[in-house]
Each structure stands twice: as C-alpha cells, then as structure tokens.
Design a protein around this motif. Structure first.
Motif, PDB file in Angstrom:
ATOM      1  N   VAL A 180       0.836  -1.209   0.000  1.00 18.66           N
ATOM      2  CA  VAL A 180       0.000   0.000   0.000  1.00 18.66           C
ATOM      3  C   VAL A 180       0.866   1.251   0.000  1.00 18.66           C
ATOM      4  O   VAL A 180       0.489   2.274  -0.589  1.00 18.66           O
ATOM      5  N   GLY A 181       2.044   1.197   0.623  1.00 21.93           N
ATOM      6  CA  GLY A 181       2.888   2.380   0.732  1.00 21.93           C
ATOM      7  C   GLY A 181       3.295   2.965  -0.598  1.00 21.93           C
ATOM      8  O   GLY A 181       3.387   4.192  -0.747  1.00 21.93           O
ATOM      9  N   ARG A 182       3.545   2.134  -1.584  1.00 22.65           N
ATOM     10  CA  ARG A 182       3.964   2.636  -2.893  1.00 22.65           C
ATOM     11  C   ARG A 182       2.853   3.448  -3.551  1.00 22.65           C
ATOM     12  O   ARG A 182       3.112   4.466  -4.201  1.00 22.65           O
ATOM     13  N   TYR A 183       1.618   3.006  -3.383  1.00 20.40           N
ATOM     14  CA  TYR A 183       0.488   3.747  -3.957  1.00 20.40           C
ATOM     15  C   TYR A 183       0.250   5.052  -3.208  1.00 20.40           C
ATOM     16  O   TYR A 183      -0.071   6.081  -3.816  1.00 20.40           O
ATOM     17  N   VAL A 184       0.394   5.024  -1.899  1.00 23.11           N
ATOM     18  CA  VAL A 184       0.201   6.241  -1.102  1.00 23.11           C
ATOM     19  C   VAL A 184       1.253   7.285  -1.460  1.00 23.11           C
ATOM     20  O   VAL A 184       0.931   8.474  -1.648  1.00 23.11           O
ATOM     21  N   CYS A 185       2.510   6.868  -1.589  1.00 24.23           N
ATOM     22  CA  CYS A 185       3.573   7.816  -1.935  1.00 24.23           C
ATOM     23  C   CYS A 185       3.349   8.414  -3.313  1.00 24.23           C
ATOM     24  O   CYS A 185       3.597   9.611  -3.532  1.00 24.23           O
ATOM     25  N   ASN A 186       2.876   7.620  -4.240  1.00 25.27           N
ATOM     26  CA  ASN A 186       2.625   8.131  -5.585  1.00 25.27           C
ATOM     27  C   ASN A 186       1.537   9.202  -5.580  1.00 25.27           C
ATOM     28  O   ASN A 186       1.668  10.250  -6.217  1.00 25.27           O
ATOM     29  N   LYS A 187       0.461   8.951  -4.842  1.00 30.73           N
ATOM     30  CA  LYS A 187      -0.628   9.926  -4.803  1.00 30.73           C
ATOM     31  C   LYS A 187      -0.243  11.169  -4.011  1.00 30.73           C
ATOM     32  O   LYS A 187      -0.672  12.286  -4.342  1.00 30.73           O
ATOM     33  N   LEU A 188       0.552  11.011  -2.973  1.00 33.74           N
ATOM     34  CA  LEU A 188       1.014  12.188  -2.237  1.00 33.74           C
ATOM     35  C   LEU A 188       1.926  13.044  -3.098  1.00 33.74           C
ATOM     36  O   LEU A 188       1.792  14.280  -3.135  1.00 33.74           O
ATOM     37  N   GLY A 189       2.865  12.426  -3.797  1.00 36.04           N
ATOM     38  CA  GLY A 189       3.753  13.185  -4.662  1.00 36.04           C
ATOM     39  C   GLY A 189       3.037  13.844  -5.813  1.00 36.04           C
ATOM     40  O   GLY A 189       3.426  14.926  -6.262  1.00 36.04           O
ATOM     41  N   LYS A 190       1.976  13.224  -6.283  1.00 36.41           N
ATOM     42  CA  LYS A 190       1.227  13.778  -7.413  1.00 36.41           C
ATOM     43  C   LYS A 190       0.560  15.097  -7.060  1.00 36.41           C
ATOM     44  O   LYS A 190       0.341  15.948  -7.929  1.00 36.41           O
ATOM     45  N   SER A 191       0.222  15.287  -5.786  1.00 37.53           N
ATOM     46  CA  SER A 191      -0.424  16.526  -5.353  1.00 37.53           C
ATOM     47  C   SER A 191       0.556  17.534  -4.773  1.00 37.53           C
ATOM     48  O   SER A 191       0.135  18.534  -4.199  1.00 37.53           O
ATOM     49  N   GLY A 192       1.870  17.281  -4.880  1.00 37.98           N
ATOM     50  CA  GLY A 192       2.857  18.254  -4.428  1.00 37.98           C
ATOM     51  C   GLY A 192       3.235  18.142  -2.968  1.00 37.98           C
ATOM     52  O   GLY A 192       3.562  19.154  -2.338  1.00 37.98           O
ATOM     53  N   THR A 193       3.208  16.951  -2.406  1.00 40.94           N
ATOM     54  CA  THR A 193       3.563  16.746  -1.009  1.00 40.94           C
ATOM     55  C   THR A 193       5.044  16.411  -0.888  1.00 40.94           C
ATOM     56  O   THR A 193       5.564  15.585  -1.638  1.00 40.94           O
ATOM     57  N   GLN A 194       5.714  17.061   0.044  1.00 42.19           N
ATOM     58  CA  GLN A 194       7.089  16.663   0.373  1.00 42.19           C
ATOM     59  C   GLN A 194       7.031  15.451   1.286  1.00 42.19           C
ATOM     60  O   GLN A 194       6.223  15.413   2.219  1.00 42.19           O
TER      61      GLN A 194
END
Length: 457
Positions: free
Chosen positions: A116-130
């Motif tokens: 699940v972590g890989r999907y969460v990181c992808n979606k966080l990065g897509k919205s501009g999250t550090q």
C-alpha cells in the motif's frame, strides 16, 4: 508609496479595442485603491497579456457575456483554508499544483516500501507533497519511490522500529505522519506485539511530542480483542494485536485517524496472487474452510485505499475517527475463488479445477505448518497458518462506522480490475484472446443481505 499606471498604449499595442479598455482600467484602479497604492506609474507587460487573454476568452464564451476573468496565482487540488502555523516561507504553498509544486504538507510515511505504501507515496507526490520516507533493509528497495516527486521533494531516512531517535528525526519536520507498518505473520525478530502494539504506540507518542498535526494509522477490518477461532485455537493473533494497536494509538494521539482495510487486491498484492499460487493448491484442488460457502468477503482495490488515506490527510474533520476501507460488493469466498480460476482458464472444464472442504484434508494443514518451519521469514506463496485463519473470517462492516465513500472515494468494481491483474496467470497464454477460442468467464455473483443471514442461521 509605489505608483502604478494604466498604460493604454501598451494595451492597444496588443490589439485590445477601445471599448474594452475601460473594463481593465476601472478594475486596475479599483485594485490599486484597495491596496493603498497610487494608480500612476508603469503597468507590467504581463498584466496586459493577462487582460488580452481574458477578453478573448470572454468574447468566445457561449452565452455572449463579455467580462474580464481574474486569474488565480495558484490552483491546488486542496483549496481548503489551512491555519498559518509558521511564518517560514519554505513551509508555505508554492507553485501551480502537481509534482513540481509544494502543497504545504510534509508527510512521513512509515512502511513506504510495502504494497500500500507505494500507492500512497505516488498519490502524495502527485499533489505536491514533500515526503520523508523511513526505510529499513537495503536502500534499493525504496529507490523506486524517488520518482514520486520532483527533485528535493522525496527524502529517505534509515530507521528501526525500536529506535526512538531515528523515528523522532523522521517525524520532527513533518506535519503529517502515516503509519502503514504491519505484518501478517510473526518472525524471530518481530512478533505481532512488537509491530502492531509497541511500534504503533511508539510512533504515536513521538508524533504527539514533536507536534505533528495529523496521524493516519492503518489497521485491519474485523479487528477484535477476542476473535473467534477457526483453524487456530484462540483465533487470529493478527486481528487481536491490531485491535490493541488501535487502542494504543488513541491513547497516545487522540486525534489520530484509523483506516481499517479489508483484503486488498492490486498489482503485487497478497490476495489474488495468494490464490493463484501453485503452493496454495493440492494438485488441482483448492481447499477452503467449509468449501468457502460460509465465508463472505468484500475486497477493496489498493488505489481506492490509497486515495482514502490521502483524502483523510487533507480533511481535518477526519481527526479522531475510524474509517472502514471495503469494496462496493460482497461475495462468497467460494464464488471469488471459482471466478479467479475461470479467469486463469483453470476451471473444471479445461483444467480439472476442484474446490473442497479444508476440514477433511489434514495433509494441507501439515503442508502449511511445514512451510512455516522451512521458510519462517518469508513463507512460500504467503501460505502460513495465520493467513489460513484470516481466510476463514467473514468481513463485518459496521453500519455506524464511515467508509471510503464518506471520504469521497469512488470505489472500483472487482469485475473491472481483477481480469487484468490475473492475466499473467492464464493457462494457454499463447492463444489469442481476440479469436474467442475460450468462453468469456462469467462474473462472480454477489450475495444479498438476506442470503448472508441464512448462512449463520
């Protein structure tokens, strides 16, 4: 005082007609008065370009109404007002949205290298999250996450779940922490208590001490301090430790958000590939508890779970609540396993598939225990006694507890995603599917609430 001037010559140079000049001029003078500035001086050429573009858009609109559109300085996916907790410019939003921008969120994701972590990181990065991504083991396991954000957006930090100093370092610069750490089986280094209770409590306590604003903790569906036993005497230790872990998190961080996912499927999952693995079978038969007729499952797509986690990060109203991450439909386990084999062209007609009651096959239980003894750290095919026990538990969705739909997630149907996920496991894969040499597999049948009640009557 800074002076501004509405330069008519510049606007005429860019092709704006005289009748449109008054719109821009009045607006320019009005904004100058609001800001306490004089309207005499020089106007930047960029302002002329903006007015030119907006006038052209207004003239081409379908309703024929002429107007001047005022552009926004930035357009983020999260437009909800956030309290200004610092005057540090590096901690404020900047950019126009996307991976190359910063939306004001610095998130630490524990368990980032997991499914699940890989999907969460992808979606966080897509919205501009550090992102600060703590990891253990080899750094090559998390190096693929570097591309989730632009340069400088993704930072890695080595840690151990028992090392409070490393956890504190990973959390002290973040305003959001997501805990995805979990194990489905015990090892000699980490027991369920070490990971789900002590580790969760440690992370929650440190988040409170360093001033983290939001904590998202991922638990499991069907958690129970005294679960019913099926194959294992006393019930699932996994579900018991997850429930105690939730209590520990709320004790240390009362405003934490708990996510309880059901069986999660997707690429590189441990649900579809568990039943597709050859080690799960007995020759060509698949043993299930009561042949799978008394177990009801409600699997959820991994992207939906990740989206629910991201939405809960951006919604302050989710603080202190529990959410159930389940799919849109409920199925008998027997119906799901039959459908998986139909998709893999391993059904009764073409392959000799057989489903039978696990209770009458002691050799399969012996095979599972032998697998645990031979491969204690990573069982073959993810086959272990705890997994068999979880397989027998029916998904219980509580009516008063919100779900992913309450977080604004549009759920994915299994019928739309599972055929693609199981395609590599098809038999006779060299046949061209477009030639229709094989029958189209029938979709699984859902179970109605009334029929589900009759199973336990």
């Amino acid at each position: 005082m800074k002076k501004l001037k509405f330069d008519v010559c510049i606007l005429q140079r860019f092709g704006i007609k005289e009748q449109n000049l008054e719109f821009g001029k009045r607006d320019f003078e009005r904004k100058g008065k609001i800001c306490g500035e004089s309207t005499e001086g020089s106007l930047p050429i960029m302002a002329a370009l903006i007015v030119t573009r907006n006038v052209c858009i207004a003239k081409q609109s379908a309703n024929g109404i002429l107007g001047v559109l005022y552009p926004r300085t930035c357009n983020y996916s999260t437009d909800a007002p956030r309290p200004l907790n610092t005057t540090n410019l590096s901690a404020m939003k900047r950019g126009t949205g996307g991976r190359s921008s910063f939306n004001g969120i610095v998130a630490t994701v524990f368990g980032c290298s997991g499914f699940v972590g890989r999907y969460v990181c992808n979606k966080l990065g897509k919205s501009g999250t550090q992102m600060v991504l703590p990891y253990r083991g080899d750094e090559s396991d998390v190096m693929r996450l570097k591309v989730c954000g632009d340069l400088g957006q993704v930072l890695f930090h080595f840690y151990d779940l028992r090392d409070e100093k490393a956890i504190r370092t990973a959390c002290k610069y973040s305003n959001v922490v997501i805990n995805l750490v979990g194990r489905e089986y015990e090892t000699k280094n980490f027991k369920f208590k070490d990971v789900h209770i002590d580790g969760a409590r440690r992370i929650a306590r440190i988040c409170r001490e360093v001033g983290v604003e939001r904590l998202i903790h991922v638990s499991a569906l069907n958690v129970d301090p005294e679960p019913e036993g099926h194959i294992i005497s006393g019930g699932s230790k996994f579900l018991r430790s997850k429930r105690l872990g939730e209590q520990a998190v709320f004790e240390e961080f009362p405003k934490a958000t708990i996510i309880r996912p059901a069986d999660i499927y997707g690429s590189e999952d441990r649900f579809l590939r568990y039943y597709a693995h050859v080690w799960r079978r007995q020759i060509r038969g698949t043993p299930l508890w009561f042949s799978g007729e008394r177990t009801v499952k409600q699997p959820v797509y991994v992207s939906d779970v990740a989206q629910g986690i991201v939405n809960s990060v951006k919604d302050p109203d989710t603080a202190g609540k529990i959410y159930q991450a389940v799919g849109p439909k409920r199925y008998k386990l027997s119906e799901l396993v039959d459908w998986f084999n139909r998709l893999m062209r391993k059904d009764e007609k073409w392959w000799g598939y057989l489903r039978y009651d696990m209770r009458f096959d002691p050799t399969f239980i012996f095979k599972t225990k032998l697998t645990e003894w031979i491969c204690p750290n990573q069982p073959i095919g993810n086959l272990h006694m705890e997994r068999l026990e979880l397989e027998c538990v029916t998904d219980k969705v509580l009516e008063k507890v919100p779900t992913l739909e309450d977080l604004g997630v549009q759920l994915t149907d299994m019928e739309d995603q599972v055929p693609w996920e199981l395609r590599p496991y098809r038999a006779s894969l060299y046949y061209d599917a477009d030639l229709n040499e094989f029958e189209t597999p029938a979709p699984p049948q859902t179970i109605a609430p009334r029929d589900e009640q009759r199973l336990y009557a």
